[in-house]
Design a protein around this motif. Structure first.
Motif, PDB file in Angstrom:
ATOM      1  N   ASN A  17       0.849  -1.184   0.000  1.00 58.10           N
ATOM      2  CA  ASN A  17       0.000   0.000   0.000  1.00 58.10           C
ATOM      3  C   ASN A  17       0.888   1.238   0.000  1.00 58.10           C
ATOM      4  O   ASN A  17       1.575   1.512   0.987  1.00 58.10           O
ATOM      5  N   PRO A  18       0.877   2.003  -1.104  1.00 56.34           N
ATOM      6  CA  PRO A  18       1.729   3.200  -1.149  1.00 56.34           C
ATOM      7  C   PRO A  18       1.254   4.319  -0.232  1.00 56.34           C
ATOM      8  O   PRO A  18       1.953   5.308  -0.055  1.00 56.34           O
ATOM      9  N   GLN A  22       3.313   8.368  -4.157  1.00 58.49           N
ATOM     10  CA  GLN A  22       3.635   7.765  -5.435  1.00 58.49           C
ATOM     11  C   GLN A  22       4.853   6.867  -5.280  1.00 58.49           C
ATOM     12  O   GLN A  22       5.884   7.286  -4.749  1.00 58.49           O
ATOM     13  N   HIS A  23       4.729   5.627  -5.714  1.00 64.20           N
ATOM     14  CA  HIS A  23       5.838   4.689  -5.601  1.00 64.20           C
ATOM     15  C   HIS A  23       5.774   3.692  -6.747  1.00 64.20           C
ATOM     16  O   HIS A  23       4.709   3.199  -7.097  1.00 64.20           O
ATOM     17  N   THR A  24       6.907   3.428  -7.330  1.00 67.84           N
ATOM     18  CA  THR A  24       6.987   2.419  -8.379  1.00 67.84           C
ATOM     19  C   THR A  24       8.153   1.483  -8.074  1.00 67.84           C
ATOM     20  O   THR A  24       9.163   1.892  -7.484  1.00 67.84           O
ATOM     21  N   PHE A  25       7.984   0.216  -8.464  1.00 63.83           N
ATOM     22  CA  PHE A  25       9.050  -0.768  -8.348  1.00 63.83           C
ATOM     23  C   PHE A  25       9.653  -0.976  -9.728  1.00 63.83           C
ATOM     24  O   PHE A  25       8.925  -1.170 -10.706  1.00 63.83           O
ATOM     25  N   THR A  26      10.964  -0.948  -9.827  1.00 64.98           N
ATOM     26  CA  THR A  26      11.600  -1.288 -11.097  1.00 64.98           C
ATOM     27  C   THR A  26      11.450  -2.791 -11.324  1.00 64.98           C
ATOM     28  O   THR A  26      11.244  -3.555 -10.372  1.00 64.98           O
ATOM     29  N   LEU A  46       1.026  -6.818  -5.473  1.00 67.85           N
ATOM     30  CA  LEU A  46      -0.169  -6.025  -5.709  1.00 67.85           C
ATOM     31  C   LEU A  46       0.072  -4.633  -5.125  1.00 67.85           C
ATOM     32  O   LEU A  46       0.246  -4.506  -3.909  1.00 67.85           O
ATOM     33  N   VAL A  47       0.119  -3.630  -5.962  1.00 63.98           N
ATOM     34  CA  VAL A  47       0.355  -2.262  -5.517  1.00 63.98           C
ATOM     35  C   VAL A  47      -0.982  -1.519  -5.499  1.00 63.98           C
ATOM     36  O   VAL A  47      -1.610  -1.320  -6.541  1.00 63.98           O
ATOM     37  N   GLY A  48      -1.424  -1.135  -4.308  1.00 64.02           N
ATOM     38  CA  GLY A  48      -2.694  -0.444  -4.197  1.00 64.02           C
ATOM     39  C   GLY A  48      -3.131  -0.343  -2.742  1.00 64.02           C
ATOM     40  O   GLY A  48      -2.503  -0.936  -1.856  1.00 64.02           O
ATOM     41  N   PRO A  49      -4.178   0.456  -2.485  1.00 62.15           N
ATOM     42  CA  PRO A  49      -5.010   1.115  -3.497  1.00 62.15           C
ATOM     43  C   PRO A  49      -4.343   2.335  -4.118  1.00 62.15           C
ATOM     44  O   PRO A  49      -3.635   3.073  -3.443  1.00 62.15           O
ATOM     45  N   LEU A  50      -4.603   2.514  -5.430  1.00 59.01           N
ATOM     46  CA  LEU A  50      -4.080   3.636  -6.184  1.00 59.01           C
ATOM     47  C   LEU A  50      -5.232   4.556  -6.576  1.00 59.01           C
ATOM     48  O   LEU A  50      -6.363   4.098  -6.756  1.00 59.01           O
ATOM     49  N   ALA A  55     -12.891   3.752 -10.909  1.00 56.11           N
ATOM     50  CA  ALA A  55     -13.448   2.800  -9.948  1.00 56.11           C
ATOM     51  C   ALA A  55     -13.184   3.318  -8.531  1.00 56.11           C
ATOM     52  O   ALA A  55     -12.604   4.382  -8.329  1.00 56.11           O
ATOM     53  N   ASP A  56     -13.629   2.532  -7.545  1.00 57.11           N
ATOM     54  CA  ASP A  56     -13.399   2.917  -6.148  1.00 57.11           C
ATOM     55  C   ASP A  56     -11.922   2.851  -5.776  1.00 57.11           C
ATOM     56  O   ASP A  56     -11.435   3.652  -4.969  1.00 57.11           O
ATOM     57  N   PHE A  57     -11.223   1.873  -6.354  1.00 56.35           N
ATOM     58  CA  PHE A  57      -9.806   1.672  -6.047  1.00 56.35           C
ATOM     59  C   PHE A  57      -9.058   1.324  -7.327  1.00 56.35           C
ATOM     60  O   PHE A  57      -9.603   0.684  -8.226  1.00 56.35           O
ATOM     61  N   GLY A  58      -7.796   1.719  -7.383  1.00 57.50           N
ATOM     62  CA  GLY A  58      -6.925   1.314  -8.473  1.00 57.50           C
ATOM     63  C   GLY A  58      -5.943   0.268  -7.993  1.00 57.50           C
ATOM     64  O   GLY A  58      -5.566   0.233  -6.819  1.00 57.50           O
ATOM     65  N   LEU A  59      -5.523  -0.626  -8.905  1.00 57.57           N
ATOM     66  CA  LEU A  59      -4.619  -1.715  -8.549  1.00 57.57           C
ATOM     67  C   LEU A  59      -3.628  -1.964  -9.674  1.00 57.57           C
ATOM     68  O   LEU A  59      -4.015  -2.050 -10.844  1.00 57.57           O
ATOM     69  N   GLN A  60      -2.356  -2.083  -9.310  1.00 63.67           N
ATOM     70  CA  GLN A  60      -1.314  -2.499 -10.247  1.00 63.67           C
ATOM     71  C   GLN A  60      -0.851  -3.895  -9.853  1.00 63.67           C
ATOM     72  O   GLN A  60      -0.600  -4.164  -8.675  1.00 63.67           O
TER      73      GLN A  60
END
Length: 279
Positions: A17-18, A22-26, A46-50, A55-60
């Motif tokens: 959960n970020p 804002q956070h990204t993994f290489t 699973l990176v989220g909620p974004l 929608a209610d939540f975003g997911l990467q």
């Protein structure tokens, strides 16, 4: 860096959960974190909620090879369970935006069962996508040639690509031998998930899974959906289907338009803290 670990019938994910940062993994970081020996160990992150307007939540969804997945049925069930555990949702349905589309989720009152409306399965070559000779069409009962054999297969997508191969004898060794070659076959420009399918009766199938970017997998919700839809498409199964996998069972309801409702469990394993030295 804290992660929550869950599994869905043995298919395990780390939830990060970020927390509005804002956070990204290489790809290299993802590979290391998911590694069973050099990292925390998982079938993906699973990176989220974004934040999202769709929608209610975003997911990467990140695969253990560093690539990004469009959709994961097990991942969505795990993410839904995490949202419930974190008290970000209650008993009412909610929506999650993935790279493969928006889905609706609902967690039972005791959190033992998570329902996910996976979307509509398509068998069309230009949607999946599949490279075929001639005009775009549904990819049904096609021949695919491998290095030392050939299979009859069906292609499908439920937001991510699948190659479903009906067989009479279903084994782990068959899946591990031919799964990698099918995943990377030139017919699939975006690579593909692979399911070897055995029809047991009108309401039950059994599959073995080779997952794109992850390898041999004990369970998969999107793979179950694709294999169940193929079983419906060929007239072998009715609307309600139980899918047997090495890790356990998932329940599907597939209507005449191939919309899939999936029900199954997700289990919390615990919290894990990643030391920066790992990376």
């Amino acid at each position: 860096m804290n992660f929550e670990k869950y599994h869905a019938l043995g298919n395990d994910y780390l939830v990060f959960n970020p927390r509005k940062k804002q956070h990204t993994f290489t790809p290299e970081q993802t590979i290391r974190i998911c590694h069973r020996n050099f990292g925390l160990g998982s079938d993906g992150i699973l990176v989220g909620p974004l934040p999202t307007d769709r929608a209610d939540f975003g997911l990467q969804i990140l695969n253990p090879d560093g690539s990004e997945a469009e959709k994961s049925g097990n991942g969505l069930r795990i993410f839904a369970r995490y949202l419930r555990d974190a008290k970000l949702v209650g008993k009412d349905p909610f929506t999650v935006n993935t790279l493969g589309g928006v889905v609706s989720c609902e967690v039972s009152s005791d959190a033992s069962t998570i329902s996910v409306e996976m979307g509509q399965v398509s068998f069309h070559s230009d949607i999946i996508p599949v490279s075929i000779e001639g005009n775009p069409r549904e990819v049904l009962e096609e021949n695919i040639v491998l290095s030392d054999t050939n299979f009859i297969y069906y292609a499908a997508t439920i937001g991510n690509p699948h190659c479903v191969v009906p067989v009479d004898e279903l084994t782990e060794s068959l899946t591990k031998k031919y799964g990698p070659e099918l995943e990377n076959h030139p017919s699939f420009p975006n690579r593909t998930n692979v399911q070897f399918l055995k029809i047991l009766d009108r309401n039950r199938i059994k599959i073995e899974i080779w997952e794109r970017g992850a390898g041999y997998t004990l369970a998969s919700g999107s793979s179950s959906s694709a294999a169940g839809a193929v079983a419906r498409k060929i007239g072998a199964c009715d609307e309600d289907i139980t899918v047997e996998m090495p890790g356990g069972e998932i329940q599907l309801h597939i209507d005449n338009q191939f919309n899939v409702l999936m029900k199954g469990p997700a289990t919390r394993v615990g919290q894990m803290e990643l030391d920066p030295e790992c990376l």
